[in-house]
Design a protein around this motif. Structure first.
Motif, PDB file in Angstrom:
ATOM      1  N   ARG A   4       0.811  -1.203   0.000  1.00 53.97           N
ATOM      2  CA  ARG A   4       0.000   0.000   0.000  1.00 53.97           C
ATOM      3  C   ARG A   4       0.849   1.258   0.000  1.00 53.97           C
ATOM      4  O   ARG A   4       0.525   2.246  -0.640  1.00 53.97           O
ATOM      5  CB  ARG A   4      -0.934  -0.021   1.208  1.00 53.97           C
ATOM      6  N   LEU A 259      -9.665   0.866  -5.632  1.00 51.66           N
ATOM      7  CA  LEU A 259      -9.000  -0.065  -4.723  1.00 51.66           C
ATOM      8  C   LEU A 259      -9.682  -1.419  -4.861  1.00 51.66           C
ATOM      9  O   LEU A 259     -10.916  -1.488  -4.902  1.00 51.66           O
ATOM     10  CB  LEU A 259      -9.089   0.410  -3.273  1.00 51.66           C
ATOM     11  N   THR A 265      -5.091  -1.377  -7.686  1.00 47.15           N
ATOM     12  CA  THR A 265      -5.133   0.030  -7.290  1.00 47.15           C
ATOM     13  C   THR A 265      -4.841   0.902  -8.499  1.00 47.15           C
ATOM     14  O   THR A 265      -3.901   0.637  -9.246  1.00 47.15           O
ATOM     15  CB  THR A 265      -4.098   0.325  -6.183  1.00 47.15           C
ATOM     16  N   SER A 819     -13.530  -4.837  -6.503  1.00 50.65           N
ATOM     17  CA  SER A 819     -12.917  -3.510  -6.403  1.00 50.65           C
ATOM     18  C   SER A 819     -13.964  -2.462  -6.067  1.00 50.65           C
ATOM     19  O   SER A 819     -15.163  -2.648  -6.317  1.00 50.65           O
ATOM     20  CB  SER A 819     -12.198  -3.131  -7.706  1.00 50.65           C
TER      21      SER A 819
END
Length: 854
Positions: A4, A259, A265, A819
């Motif tokens: 992340r 996300l 992402t 997502s």
């Protein structure tokens, strides 16, 4: 947590900075303007909705602006004080021009326009200035030579990429490994904004499709039977991906972030600024995602059947799992300027980076037949069976950098619709890859363990230059002549290096796999086509000529001289399109075209990749192109709540390229499957392609597509028979529900039937996807959620049976994924299209300046 942080860093550096810089730039251009408003009415003082109102500043074009009236005929916008020529245009009304001096804010009152004097009762054909933008009622529309799909209503693909969007497009199928096909044919030609593009990288594989965000796609043109105006390559047809290019006044844009899991992402932005005659735009973003695939196979090779007992075979079981991490970003920026009232110049540049890190692990279990073991204690047994276990670990990286520069110019000639279009494009792709393969083997008979290490280094550079010219000449009120020329130059350089060390021994180069290749392809094309309409009957006939010159120089380390392949051929490609208007939104369409599938560079050279040493592919210098004749008979019915578009099609190919496969043993005695492309016979495909929409209620929309087809193949090579026939089907159903004005959800499922030939049996496959969206922030924002492959059933199973081997294969490219995406739109003006060209008399109204079909 590390992932992340890394993802956040990529997006913050490469995308958010771009948004803030452009936002600051837009504020720097802010000036003191005054708000003016007014109303457009007809001679009976009735409002004229969606009229184009252009304010041309007499002193400076930079202060000019334009807008559309709303459904009540009202408009408003901000202008710099000054003297303006006001031009009003609306469908079925005469163009009106007047002058006003604007000094302060206020209402300019009512402006009146006069209705067009109609010669007949038909609608006006010359639509010169207005394009109304609203959410599409139907997800796709049918034109004389293509279908146009609008992904804006595709909730399932929100926050996804081009591959996700294509999975929902009618007549298009996306396989588990990312292979795209149309009506079962994978020879699809991809175009971006009407031309080949570096955005797809050096190849058209799944990685390239995954690097184009769905948010940047305006529409997809599905051209199953292209006319002579389009390039002739691609026997399945053409997929033309049109990217967003805003034409709204002022500063406008959108930002979308996503996300998801595995993870996925992405952050993308589309920004534009229009002032007077100039429009500037920039689209870009970055993303990170992981993929995970599974590949299992059971291979049985039959050797020396006259010597061995019946049923005695050598077996190889393979179980593999591959994982990868992909990082990508892209940015496209450019401008469009109206040089004069009749000429337009556009230019753009694109940069793209794609970085992949992959890990693959395959476990092999082999029953190896060992021959002539007399010296080791087997005097009465000519063969003995030996078990071997092998673990193969492959770690690699690949970095692809792409650049593209485009320049285009359009010049209107006279006042009767003549148009000259010029365009050129330069593209360069550079790809560098490294791979480390560690293979540990164990022989249970001799209790011997082996260790083999291979290093693979690949470098490739692709350079493309395109130049084209198109000319349109309207003839009378119902005819048009089109002609053009195009030149494509493609140059590919490939370097492939493999070395090996065994049991910590010295490193040596593998000569069979180390090679250098230089590939040059030049295509010179010209076309002419004529279209016209006689009452309800429309027709278009065309002829295209393409001269292809290919030169390939290939050299392996073991060869003293280079191997050269030269091919030069001139071919003609006719096309015929007929349409008949049955009235009340009913239309019949009949068309024919001839297409070509040129072999790829790797198909023409004896190159072999070492990424999987149990499956080796080698090119064939004697390979020739495949030619296909394609016929379609279609019907189009469009009502307010219902549309139906069935198409009967028939395709017949000659010199069909098939993959000849045979098995053997490598130096270690392991099973190896060799593959080589060959021209073997012909293939016929026929079927019904059906697309339909139905809106039973305002809150419920249904889109369905079906492809029911038969196929027949004739041909053989050596002991491999490619003949076979059968029947198969593909179905897709999408239901979209809108329980409130701001909430929508969608469920989409597809089914692909089993398909068999003499040697291959492919099992059926199905999957179900789900999506939901909620509009927030007074309509300026949208939050979306989707799940791909809810039941985790999207996989491919096949069984290949030949006289020398049989192989069962299971493949799953991606497991279930989900997502969440958030988008925000900011705007300062309405979409207005300046007067450009006449509407196509045959409803082929694709007059967008960003399309370059040649």
């Amino acid at each position: 947590m590390t992932d992340r942080i890394e993802i956040s860093s990529i997006i913050r550096k490469r995308t958010l900075g771009l948004v803030f810089v452009l936002g600051a730039a837009s504020l720097a251009f802010a000036q003191q303007k005054v708000n003016v408003s007014g109303k457009i009415v007809d001679k009976q003082n009735q409002p004229v909705p969606y009229a184009s109102v252009s304010f041309n500043n007499k002193a400076s074009k930079l202060n000019s602006d334009a807008t559309l009236t709303d459904e009540k005929g009202d408009y408003k916008l901000d202008l710099m004080p000054g003297n303006y020529d006001i031009i009003i245009e609306a469908i079925d009304f005469k163009k009106s021009t007047l002058n006003r001096q604007i000094t302060a804010a206020g209402n300019l009152g009512n402006f009146s326009v006069e209705a067009e004097a109609a010669v007949t009762n038909t609608k006006t054909q010359d639509i010169q200035g207005v394009v109304i933008t609203a959410q599409a009622v139907k997800p796709y529309r049918v034109e004389i030579d293509k279908k146009v799909y609008d992904p804006s209503l595709d909730i399932v693909a929100k926050g996804g990429n081009l591959q996700d969007v294509l999975a929902n497009v009618p007549s298009v199928d996306v396989d588990t490994d990312g292979t795209v096909s149309m009506r079962g044919n994978s020879n699809v030609r991809f175009l971006i904004n009407g031309k080949p593009s570096s955005m797809l990288g050096i190849d058209d594989g799944a990685n390239a499709l995954q690097s184009i965000p769905a948010d940047q796609i305006e529409r997809i043109e599905v051209i199953t039977n292209p006319s002579s105006k389009y390039e002739a390559s691609g026997t399945a047809g053409i997929l033309n991906i049109i990217l967003k290019k805003s034409k709204k006044v002022g500063f406008n844009g959108s930002v979308e972030g996503t996300l998801g899991y595995l993870p996925n992402t992405r952050l993308n932005t589309n920004l534009s600024w229009r002032k007077g005659a100039w429009t500037y735009y920039i689209n870009g973003g970055g993303g990170y995602n992981r993929n995970k695939s599974k590949n299992n196979s059971d291979f049985n090779s039959y050797l020396d059947p006259q010597t061995l007992n019946d049923g005695f075979s050598m077996r190889s079981i393979q179980n593999g799992i591959s994982e990868g991490e992909n990082k990508n970003y892209n940015v496209t920026t450019g401008f469009v300027v109206d040089v004069t009232d009749k000429s337009t110049l556009n230019a753009s540049v694109m940069f793209r980076n794609f970085n992949n890190e992959s890990t693959g692990q395959t476990d092999y279990f082999d029953n190896v037949i060992i021959k002539d073991r007399n010296a080791t204690g087997y005097p009465n047994v000519p063969y003995t069976l030996q078990e071997q276990y092998t673990n193969r670990l492959n770690t690699g990286t690949n970095v692809n950098n792409s650049f593209q520069a485009d320049l285009g110019f359009e010049q209107k000639i006279g006042d009767k619709g003549q148009l000259l279009s010029l365009a050129t494009s330069y593209q360069k792709n550079k790809s560098d890859g490294t791979s480390l393969i560690t293979e540990n083997g164990y022989d249970n008979e001799f209790d011997i363990a082996t260790n083999t290490i291979n290093n693979i280094i690949t470098n490739s550079i692709n350079t493309t230059f395109l130049a084209k010219a198109d000319y349109e000449l309207p003839i009378g009120e119902a005819s048009k002549l089109e002609a053009g020329a195009r030149f494509d130059a493609n140059k590919n350089d490939y370097d492939y290096y493999v070395d090996q060390s065994q049991n910590n021994g010295p490193v040596s180069v593998l000569p069979n796999f180390t090679s250098n290749t230089f590939y040059n392809e030049n295509i010179l094309a010209g076309y002419a086509q004529f279209k016209s309409k006689i009452e309800n009957f429309g027709y278009q006939v065309g002829l295209r000529a393409e001269n292809t010159n290919i030169n390939v120089d290939f050299q392996r380390v073991i060869d003293a001289e280079k191997k050269n392949v030269e091919k030069n051929y001139l071919k003609f490609f006719p096309s015929v399109f007929l349409s008949y208007d049955l009235g009340k939104n009913n239309q019949l369409l009949l068309n024919y075209s001839r297409r070509i599938n040129r072999p790829r560079s790797f198909f023409l050279i004896p190159f072999m990749s070492y990424n999987n040493n149990r499956n080796l592919f080698s090119g064939n210098p004697d390979l020739n192109p495949t030619y296909e004749n394609s016929f379609e008979l279609g019907y189009s019915l469009s009502k307010s709540k219902f549309s139906l578009n069935p198409t009967l099609y028939f395709k017949k190919s000659e010199d069909e390229v098939n993959m000849y496969q045979y098995s053997g043993l490598n130096e270690q005695g392991n099973t190896v499957l060799y593959t080589m492309p060959v021209n073997a016979g012909s293939e016929t495909q026929y079927g019904l392609d059906l697309n339909a929409t139905y809106d039973p209620f305002k809150w419920w929309k249904i889109m369905a597509s079906a492809d029911i087809f038969g196929y027949k193949s004739d041909g053989s090579y050596e002991d491999f028979d490619f003949s076979g026939d059968g029947f198969s089907s593909r179905f897709r159903l999408t239901n979209t529900f809108k329980p409130t004005k701001t909430t929508s959800f969608q469920i989409q499922g597809f089914y692909r039937g089993a398909q068999n030939t003499v040697s291959t049996q492919r099992k059926a496959m199905y999957a179900v996807n789900l999506g939901a969206s909620q509009t927030i922030w007074k309509g300026n924002g949208t939050i979306s959620f989707n799940i791909q492959d809810i039941f985790n059933t999207r996989s491919r199973e096949s069984l290949v049976t030949t006289p020398s081997y049989s192989q069962y294969n299971y493949m799953q490219w991606q497991p279930r994924q989900f997502s969440v995406s958030l988008s925000y739109r900011f705007k300062q003006g309405d979409k207005v299209e300046q007067p450009k060209r006449k509407k196509d008399i045959n409803n082929n109204a694709s007059g967008d300046e960003d399309q370059v079909p040649m």
